[in-house]
Design a protein around this motif. Structure first.
Motif, PDB file in Angstrom:
ATOM      1  N   GLU A  61       0.835  -1.205   0.000  1.00  0.00           N
ATOM      2  CA  GLU A  61       0.000   0.000   0.000  1.00  0.00           C
ATOM      3  C   GLU A  61       0.873   1.261   0.000  1.00  0.00           C
ATOM      4  N   PHE A  62       1.926   1.270   0.824  1.00  0.00           N
ATOM      5  CA  PHE A  62       2.843   2.403   0.891  1.00  0.00           C
ATOM      6  C   PHE A  62       3.509   2.648  -0.455  1.00  0.00           C
ATOM      7  N   GLU A  63       4.024   1.599  -1.064  1.00  0.00           N
ATOM      8  CA  GLU A  63       4.700   1.740  -2.361  1.00  0.00           C
ATOM      9  C   GLU A  63       3.731   2.177  -3.442  1.00  0.00           C
ATOM     10  N   ARG A  64       2.497   1.679  -3.407  1.00  0.00           N
ATOM     11  CA  ARG A  64       1.491   2.078  -4.396  1.00  0.00           C
ATOM     12  C   ARG A  64       1.180   3.568  -4.261  1.00  0.00           C
ATOM     13  N   ARG A  65       0.928   4.025  -3.039  1.00  0.00           N
ATOM     14  CA  ARG A  65       0.620   5.438  -2.811  1.00  0.00           C
ATOM     15  C   ARG A  65       1.808   6.325  -3.182  1.00  0.00           C
ATOM     16  N   LEU A  66       3.002   5.871  -2.877  1.00  0.00           N
ATOM     17  CA  LEU A  66       4.214   6.624  -3.223  1.00  0.00           C
ATOM     18  C   LEU A  66       4.349   6.741  -4.735  1.00  0.00           C
ATOM     19  N   ASN A  67       4.103   5.650  -5.464  1.00  0.00           N
ATOM     20  CA  ASN A  67       4.185   5.683  -6.935  1.00  0.00           C
ATOM     21  C   ASN A  67       3.125   6.584  -7.531  1.00  0.00           C
ATOM     22  N   VAL A  68       1.918   6.572  -6.965  1.00  0.00           N
ATOM     23  CA  VAL A  68       0.852   7.455  -7.463  1.00  0.00           C
ATOM     24  C   VAL A  68       1.270   8.911  -7.293  1.00  0.00           C
ATOM     25  N   MET A  69       1.863   9.228  -6.140  1.00  0.00           N
ATOM     26  CA  MET A  69       2.310  10.602  -5.914  1.00  0.00           C
ATOM     27  C   MET A  69       3.416  10.991  -6.888  1.00  0.00           C
ATOM     28  N   ARG A  70       4.346  10.094  -7.123  1.00  0.00           N
ATOM     29  CA  ARG A  70       5.452  10.393  -8.052  1.00  0.00           C
ATOM     30  C   ARG A  70       4.933  10.602  -9.467  1.00  0.00           C
ATOM     31  N   GLU A  71       3.977   9.778  -9.883  1.00  0.00           N
ATOM     32  CA  GLU A  71       3.407   9.926 -11.226  1.00  0.00           C
ATOM     33  C   GLU A  71       2.663  11.242 -11.360  1.00  0.00           C
ATOM     34  N   ALA A  72       2.090  11.726 -10.249  1.00  0.00           N
ATOM     35  CA  ALA A  72       1.373  13.000 -10.269  1.00  0.00           C
ATOM     36  C   ALA A  72       2.333  14.185 -10.172  1.00  0.00           C
ATOM     37  N   GLY A  73       3.632  13.901 -10.035  1.00  0.00           N
ATOM     38  CA  GLY A  73       4.620  14.965  -9.954  1.00  0.00           C
ATOM     39  C   GLY A  73       4.877  15.444  -8.542  1.00  0.00           C
ATOM     40  N   GLU A  74       4.298  14.797  -7.564  1.00  0.00           N
ATOM     41  CA  GLU A  74       4.521  15.162  -6.168  1.00  0.00           C
ATOM     42  C   GLU A  74       5.583  14.231  -5.600  1.00  0.00           C
ATOM     43  N   ILE A  75       6.590  14.821  -5.022  1.00  0.00           N
ATOM     44  CA  ILE A  75       7.664  14.016  -4.435  1.00  0.00           C
ATOM     45  C   ILE A  75       7.727  14.361  -2.953  1.00  0.00           C
ATOM     46  N   PRO A  76       7.320  13.423  -2.101  1.00  0.00           N
ATOM     47  CA  PRO A  76       7.267  13.734  -0.674  1.00  0.00           C
ATOM     48  C   PRO A  76       8.637  13.896  -0.020  1.00  0.00           C
ATOM     49  N   ASP A  77       9.626  13.225  -0.539  1.00  0.00           N
ATOM     50  CA  ASP A  77      10.971  13.284   0.050  1.00  0.00           C
ATOM     51  C   ASP A  77      11.682  14.512  -0.486  1.00  0.00           C
ATOM     52  N   PRO A  78      12.000  15.491   0.362  1.00  0.00           N
ATOM     53  CA  PRO A  78      12.642  16.713  -0.129  1.00  0.00           C
ATOM     54  C   PRO A  78      13.977  16.450  -0.808  1.00  0.00           C
ATOM     55  N   ARG A  79      14.690  15.420  -0.371  1.00  0.00           N
ATOM     56  CA  ARG A  79      15.969  15.112  -1.023  1.00  0.00           C
ATOM     57  C   ARG A  79      15.735  14.614  -2.440  1.00  0.00           C
ATOM     58  N   GLU A  80      14.717  13.790  -2.634  1.00  0.00           N
ATOM     59  CA  GLU A  80      14.417  13.311  -3.987  1.00  0.00           C
ATOM     60  C   GLU A  80      13.980  14.466  -4.866  1.00  0.00           C
ATOM     61  N   ALA A  81      13.184  15.373  -4.290  1.00  0.00           N
ATOM     62  CA  ALA A  81      12.768  16.556  -5.055  1.00  0.00           C
ATOM     63  C   ALA A  81      13.984  17.394  -5.430  1.00  0.00           C
ATOM     64  N   GLN A  82      14.906  17.534  -4.497  1.00  0.00           N
ATOM     65  CA  GLN A  82      16.119  18.298  -4.781  1.00  0.00           C
ATOM     66  C   GLN A  82      16.952  17.608  -5.850  1.00  0.00           C
ATOM     67  N   ILE A  83      17.061  16.291  -5.766  1.00  0.00           N
ATOM     68  CA  ILE A  83      17.815  15.538  -6.771  1.00  0.00           C
ATOM     69  C   ILE A  83      17.180  15.717  -8.143  1.00  0.00           C
ATOM     70  N   SER A  84      15.846  15.613  -8.205  1.00  0.00           N
ATOM     71  CA  SER A  84      15.150  15.797  -9.487  1.00  0.00           C
ATOM     72  C   SER A  84      15.374  17.204 -10.028  1.00  0.00           C
ATOM     73  N   ARG A  85      15.269  18.199  -9.140  1.00  0.00           N
ATOM     74  CA  ARG A  85      15.469  19.580  -9.557  1.00  0.00           C
ATOM     75  C   ARG A  85      16.894  19.791 -10.054  1.00  0.00           C
ATOM     76  N   LEU A  86      17.869  19.236  -9.334  1.00  0.00           N
ATOM     77  CA  LEU A  86      19.268  19.399  -9.739  1.00  0.00           C
ATOM     78  C   LEU A  86      19.567  18.676 -11.050  1.00  0.00           C
ATOM     79  N   LYS A  87      18.951  17.513 -11.259  1.00  0.00           N
ATOM     80  CA  LYS A  87      19.148  16.805 -12.528  1.00  0.00           C
ATOM     81  C   LYS A  87      18.594  17.627 -13.686  1.00  0.00           C
ATOM     82  N   ALA A  88      17.406  18.202 -13.490  1.00  0.00           N
ATOM     83  CA  ALA A  88      16.814  19.038 -14.541  1.00  0.00           C
ATOM     84  C   ALA A  88      17.678  20.264 -14.801  1.00  0.00           C
TER      85      ALA A  88
END
Length: 153
Positions: A61-88
């Motif tokens: 359930e956790f992984e499913r909800r996490l994947n739904v959020m990622r597909e919607a462009g929401e990244i709950p982990d600030p480090r992952e968001a920072q990594i995505s932003r830095l990659k872009a």
């Protein structure tokens, strides 16, 4: 060691609360939005989330909800968001660098062509001056006469 139904219910409640916190972005220092952090936040052994263990369905359930959020462009982990932003940003900067290199190459070619053209024009001017200096057909005009206009007496 077996746990009672009440303990299992209490553990599931803590796990679900930890899932909600992690998915809201409330990541503890040094943690991530993952099963390891989920287990530590819920105070449950991480191995209980795998295989046929009692909380495997909550991991799914956790992984499913996490994947739904990622597909919607929401990244709950600030480090992952920072990594995505830095990659872009890195990709954008690499594109700008490539464009700048192309511009520099183009300007270098233009400079080379301009210098070659100036050198050719200079050689032509020098050649024409030598031709003009060697020609004897140029005649010099006599100096103008100066006449004094007399005064009437």
């Amino acid at each position: 060691m077996r746990i009672s139904a009440a303990q299992r219910t209490e553990n599931e409640y803590r796990i679900r609360a930890a899932i909600d916190r992690l998915l809201r972005g409330e990541i503890p220092p040094g943690g991530k939005c993952d099963i390891k952090t989920l287990a530590s936040q819920a105070a449950v052994d991480r191995t209980a989330f795998y295989g046929t263990r009692p909380y495997a369905h909550l991991r799914v359930e956790f992984e499913r909800r996490l994947n739904v959020m990622r597909e919607a462009g929401e990244i709950p982990d600030p480090r992952e968001a920072q990594i995505s932003r830095l990659k872009a940003e890195n990709t954008k900067l690499r594109e700008r660098l490539a464009q700048s290199e192309q511009t520099v190459d183009g300007l270098t070619d233009f400079r080379t062509q301009a210098l070659a053209q100036l050198a050719a024009q200079h050689e032509e001017i020098v050649r024409l001056r030598e031709i003009a200096a060697g020609t004897t057909r140029v005649s010099h005009l006599p100096a103008p006469r100066t006449t004094v206009i007399g005064s009437c007496s």
